[in-house]
Design a protein around this motif. Structure first.
Motif, PDB file in Angstrom:
ATOM      1  N   SER A  34      19.097 -15.062  38.873  1.00  0.00           N
ATOM      2  CA  SER A  34      18.751 -16.324  38.231  1.00  0.00           C
ATOM      3  C   SER A  34      19.974 -16.953  37.581  1.00  0.00           C
ATOM      4  N   ARG A  35      19.988 -18.251  37.500  1.00  0.00           N
ATOM      5  CA  ARG A  35      21.083 -18.943  36.830  1.00  0.00           C
ATOM      6  C   ARG A  35      21.085 -18.676  35.337  1.00  0.00           C
ATOM      7  N   PHE A  36      19.988 -18.118  34.817  1.00  0.00           N
ATOM      8  CA  PHE A  36      19.896 -17.815  33.393  1.00  0.00           C
ATOM      9  C   PHE A  36      20.462 -16.441  33.040  1.00  0.00           C
ATOM     10  N   TRP A  37      20.793 -15.649  34.038  1.00  0.00           N
ATOM     11  CA  TRP A  37      21.326 -14.316  33.768  1.00  0.00           C
ATOM     12  C   TRP A  37      22.711 -14.416  33.115  1.00  0.00           C
ATOM     13  N   SER A  38      22.953 -13.515  32.159  1.00  0.00           N
ATOM     14  CA  SER A  38      24.287 -13.414  31.580  1.00  0.00           C
ATOM     15  C   SER A  38      25.205 -12.686  32.568  1.00  0.00           C
ATOM     16  N   GLN A  39      26.486 -12.758  32.313  1.00  0.00           N
ATOM     17  CA  GLN A  39      27.436 -12.071  33.186  1.00  0.00           C
ATOM     18  C   GLN A  39      27.249 -10.566  33.117  1.00  0.00           C
TER      19      GLN A  39
ATOM     20  N   ARG B 175      24.470  -9.729  35.452  1.00  0.00           N
ATOM     21  CA  ARG B 175      24.924  -9.900  36.836  1.00  0.00           C
ATOM     22  C   ARG B 175      25.748  -8.702  37.312  1.00  0.00           C
TER      23      ARG B 175
END
Length: 359
Positions: free
Chosen positions: A2-7, A10
């Protein structure tokens, strides 16, 4: 993804626990659970906590779990200030990584070990270096000595090691702690009661030594989630500071009273360990008789490979017979099976199935 995931999310490769399938008539030898029930006194204590005044469940438990700390302190002849408790040993380990192992220098642990360690390093941003075990999968203390006086960020290893089951003697642990006076040395003793000797007495000599235990294995309380650590009060204070910045109430009322009763029931504990050790010894002999190479184990599991049969295929064939074991698809150990010691009847069923598979 998701684009909401933090690095951080990820980049994580999460730990994969042993599966808990819902299959009828399953012989489950994959997650090192104790095949015997917990102490009746532990069950009675939990029931009493519910029966006396179940309305107390609306209240938070003791945030310090003082009764449990006192029970652990009595058991190992230390002070409560030397004891930390948490929601399973994995939570205790997680706090230790953040509180004691996050430094500028990398920490050290074996290349074959509990696979949660690199996961915690990724989660908390801890640099690490894997130290290869010897060809016979033993841990060599000299490999953990500082090179040219360079300080390690910390050292952690299980004893007995997982998944190999190999046991390290106390004098070897003392050698590692003595060689690294400025680094924390953490010994993860999840399986030590099945053939080893705890390093807890060494904490009186080494202020850099932390020993972590769980009630999931030898106390048969995997479903209750209780773990603890013993070490110098300064190490314990660091864990408490992290715990109280994360979750001030990790252990519930039922877990506290059940754990206290289990720790105090020494006779039940000793008998349970004796039975597992006896079954392990028989299983070792039977597997060797089928041609398996079995590593010496101080745990409630064995680590074995067959020179002529692929481990993955063996695990698959066992599963088709409703028997599950653990197969790690990892370098150096991809031809081994980790087999939990079950009851005598479960072990006999395993050996019968392997005999049929091997022809």
């Amino acid at each position: 993804m998701s684009r909401f995931w933090s690095q951080v999310v990820r980049d994580l490769t999460p730990y994969v626990p042993g599966e808990q399938p819902k299959i009828a008539n399953l012989i489950k030898l994959n997650t090192n659970e104790n095949p015997y029930p917990p102490s009746p006194k532990a069950l009675a204590a939990i029931q009493a906590e519910l029966g006396d005044d179940a309305a107390r469940l609306r209240l938070y438990p003791d945030p310090n779990a003082d009764l449990l700390k006192q029970a652990v302190a009595r058991r190992y002849e230390v002070t409560p200030a030397q004891v930390f408790v948490g929601n399973g040993s994995d939570e205790v380990l997680a706090h230790a990584f953040q509180a004691l192992l996050k430094h500028d220098a990398p920490i050290l642990f074996p290349d074959i070990t509990y696979s949660f360690y690199p996961v915690y390093c990724g989660l908390y941003g801890v640099d690490y270096r894997c130290v290869p075990l010897a060809d016979d999968f033993t841990l060599r203390p000299a490999d953990y000595a500082p090179v040219h006086g360079q300080r390690h960020g910390g050292i952690i290893f299980p004893n007995p090691n997982a998944p190999t089951g190999r046991l390290l003697a106390l004098d070897a642990i003392a050698e590692i702690a003595a060689a690294n006076p400025d680094s924390v040395v953490i010994v993860d003793e999840a399986y030590v009661d099945f053939g080893g000797e705890t390093a807890i007495p060494l904490t009186a000599r080494f202020d850099n030594l932390l020993v972590i235990h769980t009630l999931s294995k030898s106390r048969s309380l995997a479903g209750l989630r209780v773990g603890y650590a013993v070490g110098h009060p300064a190490l314990i204070e660091a864990l408490e500071r992290v715990k109280n910045s994360f979750n001030s109430y990790p252990l519930d009322r039922l877990a506290i009273v059940g754990a206290v009763a289990a720790i105090e029931d020494e006779a039940w504990f000793a008998d349970c360990c004796r039975k597992v050790i006896a079954s392990r010894d028989v299983l070792n002999e039977q597997l060797a008789g089928l041609g398996f190479e079995v590593l010496p184990s101080g745990a409630n599991f064995v680590f074995a490979r067959h020179p002529q049969r692929d481990a993955g295929e063996l695990a698959k064939a066992l599963r088709e017979r409703n028997i599950i074991v653990r197969h790690f698809k990892l370098p150096r150990i991809d031809q081994f099976l980790r087999i939990t010691v079950g009851t005598d009847s479960e072990c006999a069923a395993l050996v019968t199935a392997l005999r049929a598979i091997l022809g």
